[in-house]
Design a protein around this motif. Structure first.
Motif, PDB file in Angstrom:
ATOM      1  N   CYS A   1       0.834  -1.210   0.000  1.00  0.00           N
ATOM      2  CA  CYS A   1       0.000   0.000   0.000  1.00  0.00           C
ATOM      3  C   CYS A   1       0.865   1.255   0.000  1.00  0.00           C
ATOM      4  CB  CYS A   1      -0.916  -0.009   1.217  1.00  0.00           C
ATOM      5  SG  CYS A   1      -2.250   1.205   1.119  1.00  0.00           S
ATOM      6  N   CYS A   2       2.039   1.169   0.630  1.00  0.00           N
ATOM      7  CA  CYS A   2       2.950   2.311   0.617  1.00  0.00           C
ATOM      8  C   CYS A   2       3.411   2.610  -0.808  1.00  0.00           C
ATOM      9  CB  CYS A   2       4.151   2.032   1.515  1.00  0.00           C
ATOM     10  SG  CYS A   2       5.351   3.365   1.563  1.00  0.00           S
ATOM     11  N   VAL A   3       3.738   1.550  -1.559  1.00  0.00           N
ATOM     12  CA  VAL A   3       4.164   1.724  -2.949  1.00  0.00           C
ATOM     13  C   VAL A   3       3.031   2.303  -3.780  1.00  0.00           C
ATOM     14  CG1 VAL A   3       4.932   0.522  -5.026  1.00  0.00           C
ATOM     15  CG2 VAL A   3       5.895  -0.098  -2.801  1.00  0.00           C
ATOM     16  N   ILE A   4       1.805   1.776  -3.574  1.00  0.00           N
ATOM     17  CA  ILE A   4       0.650   2.296  -4.320  1.00  0.00           C
ATOM     18  C   ILE A   4       0.411   3.760  -3.971  1.00  0.00           C
ATOM     19  CG2 ILE A   4      -1.836   2.056  -4.650  1.00  0.00           C
ATOM     20  CD1 ILE A   4      -1.515  -0.933  -4.142  1.00  0.00           C
ATOM     21  N   PHE A   5       0.588   4.092  -2.702  1.00  0.00           N
ATOM     22  CA  PHE A   5       0.383   5.476  -2.275  1.00  0.00           C
ATOM     23  C   PHE A   5       1.407   6.412  -2.925  1.00  0.00           C
ATOM     24  CE2 PHE A   5       1.068   8.839   1.029  1.00  0.00           C
ATOM     25  CZ  PHE A   5      -0.166   9.461   0.887  1.00  0.00           C
TER      26      PHE A   5
ATOM     27  N   TYR B   1       8.168   3.960   9.157  1.00  0.00           N
ATOM     28  CA  TYR B   1       7.745   2.558   9.172  1.00  0.00           C
ATOM     29  C   TYR B   1       6.286   2.344   8.756  1.00  0.00           C
ATOM     30  CZ  TYR B   1      12.025   1.897  11.919  1.00  0.00           C
ATOM     31  OH  TYR B   1      13.329   1.879  12.344  1.00  0.00           O
ATOM     32  N   HIS B   2       5.428   3.328   8.940  1.00  0.00           N
ATOM     33  CA  HIS B   2       3.986   3.047   8.838  1.00  0.00           C
ATOM     34  C   HIS B   2       3.261   3.915   7.828  1.00  0.00           C
ATOM     35  CE1 HIS B   2       4.780   0.585  12.270  1.00  0.00           C
ATOM     36  NE2 HIS B   2       5.083   1.623  13.033  1.00  0.00           N
ATOM     37  N   THR B   3       3.972   4.461   6.856  1.00  0.00           N
ATOM     38  CA  THR B   3       3.301   5.217   5.802  1.00  0.00           C
ATOM     39  C   THR B   3       2.281   4.350   5.073  1.00  0.00           C
ATOM     40  OG1 THR B   3       5.209   6.674   5.480  1.00  0.00           O
ATOM     41  CG2 THR B   3       3.657   6.495   3.658  1.00  0.00           C
TER      42      THR B   3
END
Length: 728
Positions: free
Chosen positions: A36-40, A503-505
């Motif tokens: 989800c971080c990469v998608i964001f 760590y939690h983006t």
């Protein structure tokens, strides 16, 4: 043998095991929800690309400046129209409605002028009296100076307007100067006029051609007065907001030392204020009742810009009195039935004030959130404007003949005169219609606008999630410090912010994405409901109402779950789904406490915000109505005193909400930490409680059915048994 209806003790998960090495937010953690971080990140890059494309193709001048029939902007510096900022319509009678005028699609020649006409005149009259030619020709095409040309040819080629009517500028366009006198619509005291063909027309024809212009002009007049009030009172409005900020800060600092007394004072202060309001409304209602002028109903007078008119009606004070009485009764009932829970909530708020007192930097974190939200809103608005202004000038055939088969077809102004269209349609012209295009980019403008909206919602929710996770990590560091403040780590807010970003983006983006999807569909339903507002299909309206209600409930639930999931992420560093599950199970294992206590604390904080904003609002009312003799001379002259007054009240509530939102996050974090502390530790020397003794004793006294948290393991066993009993 257990019955089938019995729910096992592990239905909502097992309590977390004791960890002797645990000392607050876990420092040894890894990245979560990487996908989800990469998608964001891809979404952000795509949003930047979307803004860049809109920047390249868009032109805000198309929104700011009106455009004449030749596609030139009115009032643009550096052009021939620099001093001609107003759009003039040759024959406004051909325009169907104000929306058509504003969208620049009226089938008549449109010309940039420096000022609007101030008199009635026709071209035929001007031909008979050449002394008016110098005035009349400023509304003709630029360069036309041939009054000897036959009248029919001039009007056919639309070199000059067939008539002009007294007008005034509105939205940078000339609209008829409507004035209602004694219930009769007039233009310059005339109820009729001569059109270009010498036919006597009624002013009502202008009204029909520009339906709603009178009300729009009234709205414009009110808008100008409101703007003047803001211009003369902005300094005092700013002072009122600064006072609110100082009072909110002092209120939170006082909670640090006198939480119990201050919160009870707030409660009884609100009750006293409401009681005085009820008495005052009844006194006003009694004095006005029986007066024939005051017995007019609100529906009969409609909307009035001067709010003092409403205060002269007895029905207004009756509505105020009933509303305040209902609010007073609700608050009294809440205080009677939830008095024990209010004592616990006050203890939690007192503990929260201690935490904020040790980590004062948290009070200023809302400034960072506000700054990031301002960037998101500004970027979304600019992208929307550039997207809406994307496109090339589209020209269409406009003809005065109703039988012209080529009317409204696209044309090229450079080749139009050499084509056969002017011959086939006498008096036709190739005039600017709107901005658009047939390319792939222009066909998907609507889709790009939807993407702009969705990404905006995602970024806004991510910004709020980042603030919640950051504050939760800082306050968790306070709670899990055994010796306060010695064991509180240095710079807890900065450390929590770094952990959340590093760590939690992905986890924060995941929760924000879920919420953004629901909000996106809610906006879609609101738009659909707006379009179908005139529909008489009762079933459709009922279905839309049900869907809107369900999505509203779903959004509220997701916000609640996300908030608690971010707290668990800040403490344990797990991914979003695991944290949401742990938070939900923890709350469900303590559902009796959560169900009431969460809303009670929100209620107390709401009363605090209400008292602060209301107090500042009362002070602003006495100031702007010149009822403070000492500073009467300093009060600016206003058209509507309610303009700065409502601004101060609303702005004060937002300022107080920003400070108290930090407080609410603190209380929610401490409460979840308390529940974890209760299940994990037993109060022994090896496993001590981290909560304060006053909070622990209050929880024991408030609910005898809850486990005694001072009895070590027996308390945890009772908690499990009571949870099992509740679900039978």
């Amino acid at each position: 043998m257990a019955r089938k209806t019995d729910i096992p003790s592990s239905y909502y998960g097992e309590p977390r095991k004791f960890d002797p090495a645990f000392r607050g937010p876990v420092h040894n953690r890894s990245c979560t929800d990487v996908v989800c971080c990469v998608i964001f990140i891809i979404g952000i890059l795509g949003y930047i690309a979307l803004g860049s494309v809109a920047w390249i193709h868009g032109d805000p001048r198309k929104v700011v400046f009106p455009t004449d029939s030749h596609g030139q902007f009115c009032g643009q510096q550096g052009t021939n129209n620099a001093n001609k900022a107003i759009l003039f319509y040759f024959n406004i009678l051909r325009c169907a409605s104000p929306s058509v005028l504003i969208n620049l699609q009226c089938p008549t020649t449109q010309l940039c002028v420096s000022k609007c006409p101030d008199r009635f005149a026709t071209y035929r009259e001007m031909k008979r009296n050449y002394k008016n030619w110098e005035y009349y020709k400023q509304f003709c095409r630029p360069g036309f100076d041939n009054p000897d040309k036959p009248v029919d040819q001039v009007l056919r080629d639309e070199d000059c307007p067939s008539m002009i009517v007294p007008s005034r500028p509105f939205l940078q366009r000339c609209f008829p100067d409507f004035v209602t006198r004694n219930g009769t619509l007039t233009v310059r005291n005339q109820r009729s006029f001569q059109d270009g063909d010498g036919v006597t027309r009624s002013v009502a024809d202008l009204r029909d051609a520009a339906n709603g212009i009178a009300s729009l002009l009234d709205a414009k007049e009110v808008g100008m007065k409101i703007f003047e009030d803001y211009a003369s009172s902005w300094y005092w409005i700013l002072i009122g907001l600064v006072i609110t900020m100082v009072v909110s800060l002092l209120f939170i600092l006082l909670l640090r030392f006198t939480a119990g007394v201050l919160l009870w004072l707030v409660i009884f202060g609100v009750l006293a204020a409401l009681g005085y309001g009820i008495w005052h409304c009844y006194w006003e209602f009694s004095s006005l009742r029986g007066n024939s002028d005051a017995d007019v109903t609100l529906s009969q007078i409609g909307f009035q810009a001067d709010f003092s008119i409403y205060l002269q009606l007895s029905q207004t004070w009756l509505v105020f009195m009933i509303s305040l009485s209902v609010i007073e009764a609700i608050i009294i009932l809440i205080l009677i039935f939830l008095r024990n829970r209010i004592r616990i909530a006050i203890a939690l708020l007192k503990e929260g004030s201690r935490a904020i007192g040790y980590i004062m930097s948290t009070l200023f974190y809302p400034i960072i959130t506000f700054f990031l939200l301002a960037i998101c809103i500004a970027y979304w608005a600019m992208t929307a404007v550039f997207l809406s202004s994307s496109g090339d000038a589209v020209y269409k055939v406009m003809s005065t003949q109703s039988k012209c088969v080529y009317a409204n077809q696209t044309c090229d102004p450079e080749t139009f005169s050499q084509s056969s269209l002017p011959v086939a349609c006498q008096g036709s012209q190739c005039a600017f219609a709107f901005y658009g295009g047939e390319s792939l980019y222009h066909r998907y403008i609507l889709l790009l606008q939807l993407c702009n909206l969705f990404l905006f919602l995602w970024l806004v929710n991510f910004t709020i999630a980042l603030g919640q996770c950051t504050l939760a990590g800082a306050f968790a560091s306070y709670y899990w410090a055994l010796k306060k403040p010695q064991d509180i780590p240095p710079f807890p807010l900065f450390s929590s912010f770094g952990r959340a970003i590093r760590y939690h983006t992905g986890s924060l983006a995941f929760g924000a994405l879920i919420l953004a999807v629901v909000q996106f569909f809610r906006i879609g339903l609101e738009y659909l409901d707006h379009k179908l507002k005139g529909s008489h299909n009762a079933f459709t309206r009922f279905l839309l109402c049900c869907l809107k209600c369900c999505l509203w409930c779903l959004e509220r639930f997701i916000k609640f779950m996300n908030r608690n999931a971010y707290i668990m992420i800040a403490i344990y560093g797990k991914n979003f789904c695991t944290s949401a599950k742990d938070a939900l199970f923890l709350l469900m294992r303590n559902v009796v406490r959560v169900a009431v206590l969460d809303k009670v604390t929100d209620f107390l904080l709401f009363l605090g915000k209400l008292l602060i904003s209301g107090s500042v609002g009362v002070l602003a009312f006495f100031f702007f109505t010149r009822k403070i003799p000492v500073i009467q001379e300093e009060v600016p002259s206003l058209n509507y005193y309610w303009v700065p007054l409502l601004t101060v009240i609303f702005g004060s509530y937002l300022v107080a909400h920003g400070f108290f939102n930090v407080y609410a996050m603190c209380v929610d974090t401490l409460f979840l930490c308390f529940l974890e502390d209760l299940e994990t530790n037993d109060g022994s020397a090896a496993r001590p409680f981290y909560m304060s003794n006053s909070l622990k004793n209050l929880f024991n006294k408030s609910n005898s059915r809850q486990p005694n948290i001072a009895n070590g393991k027996a308390g945890s066993e009772k908690l499990t048994k009571s949870g099992k009993t509740r679900h039978r």
